[in-house]
Design a protein around this motif. Sequence first.
Motif, PDB file in Angstrom:
ATOM      1  N   ASP A 199     -14.454 -10.274 -31.807  1.00 41.49           N
ATOM      2  CA  ASP A 199     -13.935  -8.953 -32.175  1.00 41.49           C
ATOM      3  C   ASP A 199     -13.530  -8.916 -33.638  1.00 41.49           C
ATOM      4  O   ASP A 199     -13.811  -7.958 -34.360  1.00 41.49           O
ATOM      5  CB  ASP A 199     -12.718  -8.597 -31.306  1.00 41.49           C
ATOM      6  CG  ASP A 199     -13.105  -8.184 -29.899  1.00 41.49           C
ATOM      7  OD1 ASP A 199     -14.245  -7.725 -29.726  1.00 41.49           O
ATOM      8  OD2 ASP A 199     -12.281  -8.335 -28.988  1.00 41.49           O
ATOM      9  N   HIS A 246     -12.990   2.816 -32.491  1.00 45.16           N
ATOM     10  CA  HIS A 246     -12.297   1.534 -32.452  1.00 45.16           C
ATOM     11  C   HIS A 246     -10.819   1.739 -32.109  1.00 45.16           C
ATOM     12  O   HIS A 246     -10.203   2.710 -32.552  1.00 45.16           O
ATOM     13  CB  HIS A 246     -12.424   0.826 -33.807  1.00 45.16           C
ATOM     14  CG  HIS A 246     -12.114  -0.633 -33.730  1.00 45.16           C
ATOM     15  ND1 HIS A 246     -10.828  -1.107 -33.791  1.00 45.16           N
ATOM     16  CD2 HIS A 246     -12.915  -1.713 -33.578  1.00 45.16           C
ATOM     17  CE1 HIS A 246     -10.845  -2.424 -33.685  1.00 45.16           C
ATOM     18  NE2 HIS A 246     -12.099  -2.825 -33.561  1.00 45.16           N
ATOM     19  N   PRO A 247     -10.237   0.829 -31.305  1.00 39.18           N
ATOM     20  CA  PRO A 247      -8.824   0.978 -30.928  1.00 39.18           C
ATOM     21  C   PRO A 247      -7.881   1.121 -32.121  1.00 39.18           C
ATOM     22  O   PRO A 247      -6.897   1.868 -32.050  1.00 39.18           O
ATOM     23  CB  PRO A 247      -8.533  -0.319 -30.152  1.00 39.18           C
ATOM     24  CG  PRO A 247      -9.852  -0.731 -29.590  1.00 39.18           C
ATOM     25  CD  PRO A 247     -10.868  -0.317 -30.615  1.00 39.18           C
ATOM     26  N   MET A 272      -3.634  -1.643 -27.895  1.00 42.39           N
ATOM     27  CA  MET A 272      -4.778  -1.074 -27.195  1.00 42.39           C
ATOM     28  C   MET A 272      -5.927  -2.078 -27.228  1.00 42.39           C
ATOM     29  O   MET A 272      -6.387  -2.474 -28.296  1.00 42.39           O
ATOM     30  CB  MET A 272      -5.209   0.247 -27.858  1.00 42.39           C
ATOM     31  CG  MET A 272      -6.320   1.004 -27.136  1.00 42.39           C
ATOM     32  SD  MET A 272      -6.799   2.549 -28.008  1.00 42.39           S
ATOM     33  CE  MET A 272      -5.288   3.507 -27.858  1.00 42.39           C
ATOM     34  N   ASP A 273      -6.346  -2.512 -26.073  1.00 42.86           N
ATOM     35  CA  ASP A 273      -7.512  -3.402 -25.941  1.00 42.86           C
ATOM     36  C   ASP A 273      -7.412  -4.646 -26.820  1.00 42.86           C
ATOM     37  O   ASP A 273      -8.392  -5.081 -27.427  1.00 42.86           O
ATOM     38  CB  ASP A 273      -8.812  -2.652 -26.265  1.00 42.86           C
ATOM     39  CG  ASP A 273      -9.074  -1.508 -25.310  1.00 42.86           C
ATOM     40  OD1 ASP A 273      -8.572  -1.564 -24.168  1.00 42.86           O
ATOM     41  OD2 ASP A 273      -9.760  -0.553 -25.698  1.00 42.86           O
ATOM     42  N   TRP A 304      -5.716  -5.031 -29.585  1.00 44.22           N
ATOM     43  CA  TRP A 304      -5.397  -4.729 -30.977  1.00 44.22           C
ATOM     44  C   TRP A 304      -4.030  -4.070 -31.043  1.00 44.22           C
ATOM     45  O   TRP A 304      -3.591  -3.448 -30.074  1.00 44.22           O
ATOM     46  CB  TRP A 304      -6.447  -3.795 -31.585  1.00 44.22           C
ATOM     47  CG  TRP A 304      -7.820  -4.385 -31.656  1.00 44.22           C
ATOM     48  CD1 TRP A 304      -8.765  -4.371 -30.672  1.00 44.22           C
ATOM     49  CD2 TRP A 304      -8.389  -5.105 -32.755  1.00 44.22           C
ATOM     50  NE1 TRP A 304      -9.895  -5.022 -31.099  1.00 44.22           N
ATOM     51  CE2 TRP A 304      -9.697  -5.485 -32.367  1.00 44.22           C
ATOM     52  CE3 TRP A 304      -7.928  -5.445 -34.018  1.00 44.22           C
ATOM     53  CZ2 TRP A 304     -10.540  -6.196 -33.204  1.00 44.22           C
ATOM     54  CZ3 TRP A 304      -8.770  -6.156 -34.869  1.00 44.22           C
ATOM     55  CH2 TRP A 304     -10.060  -6.524 -34.461  1.00 44.22           C
TER      56      TRP A 304
END
Length: 303
Positions: free
Chosen positions: A4, A120-121, A286-287, A289
């Motif tokens: 990521d 994207h988060p 979030m996810d 991040w």
Amino acid sequence: MCADMLSEALLCFGASSTSMDEEDAFENSDKIFINTIFPEGEDVNMCISHASNSIGMKEIPDYEVKMGEQYNWIKKTQESFHPVEVTEGIWVVPEWRTPPNIWATNIILNPGLAFGTGEHPTTKMCLLLLHSLIRGGELVLDYGTGSGVLAIAALKFGAALSVGIDIDPQAITSARQNAALNNMTPDKMQLHLVSGKSCPPLMDAKTCGVVEEQKSNGMGVISGREKYDVVIANILLNPLLDLADDIVSHAKHGAIIGLSGILSQQLPYIVERYSPSLDSISVSEMDGWVCVSGRKTRNLADS
């Protein structure tokens, strides 16, 4: 998580899109495959080297370069970019698609060669932070503006002026085009190409060779210390750490500073670096991040 981080770093250093390969053929492999599209003329080797170094990888990953027709990567990028509902009533919509809700706050975007599509988060969290902060009339600095999505959003939420700065000429070009798509005039949205101490390490001198373009209303962003009500920086961990003094210096006393582009496990480094100058630090996630925000009490250099 390393994959990521590398994907985001590749976008920041010249890639136009990245995607993880999740085909069944790789189920039993311990390798993760990242498909990356670069615009014609981009120095792929340099981009991968800079991206790897920026996230602290000890070795550059194995990679293979295949040449393709330009229209193929444009088409693939456009097909992969769909309208994104950030929260109820707020959408990021590709220029080539119809807004799902014409009555919503629609941020029209053609990311071009810059990072920031709303998917994207980190971008989503920054948009949500801006939406919660803007009450009307604020001056907002988007530090590392990329596609300009955050600077545009700030104005749509009610800010009086947004300023976007970036070290990448392609980002400034993209942000300027997106400003026009959203009917943002230069007196409301200023864009500046910067260098010097606003230039993250590992960027080459060629990229950082031009200082500041486009002034309006006599306001020069680089000299505007302690001027902004909101400063937001959605970049990467290393630049956030290295440029902390500069980022904080643009905010007024009592202003909110928002920081993102950070993985959850990197949070302690950001909190340690910025806590001397920020009160009431809060974190959203979030996810995998995170987005960190706090109220400025002093400049880091004065701590």
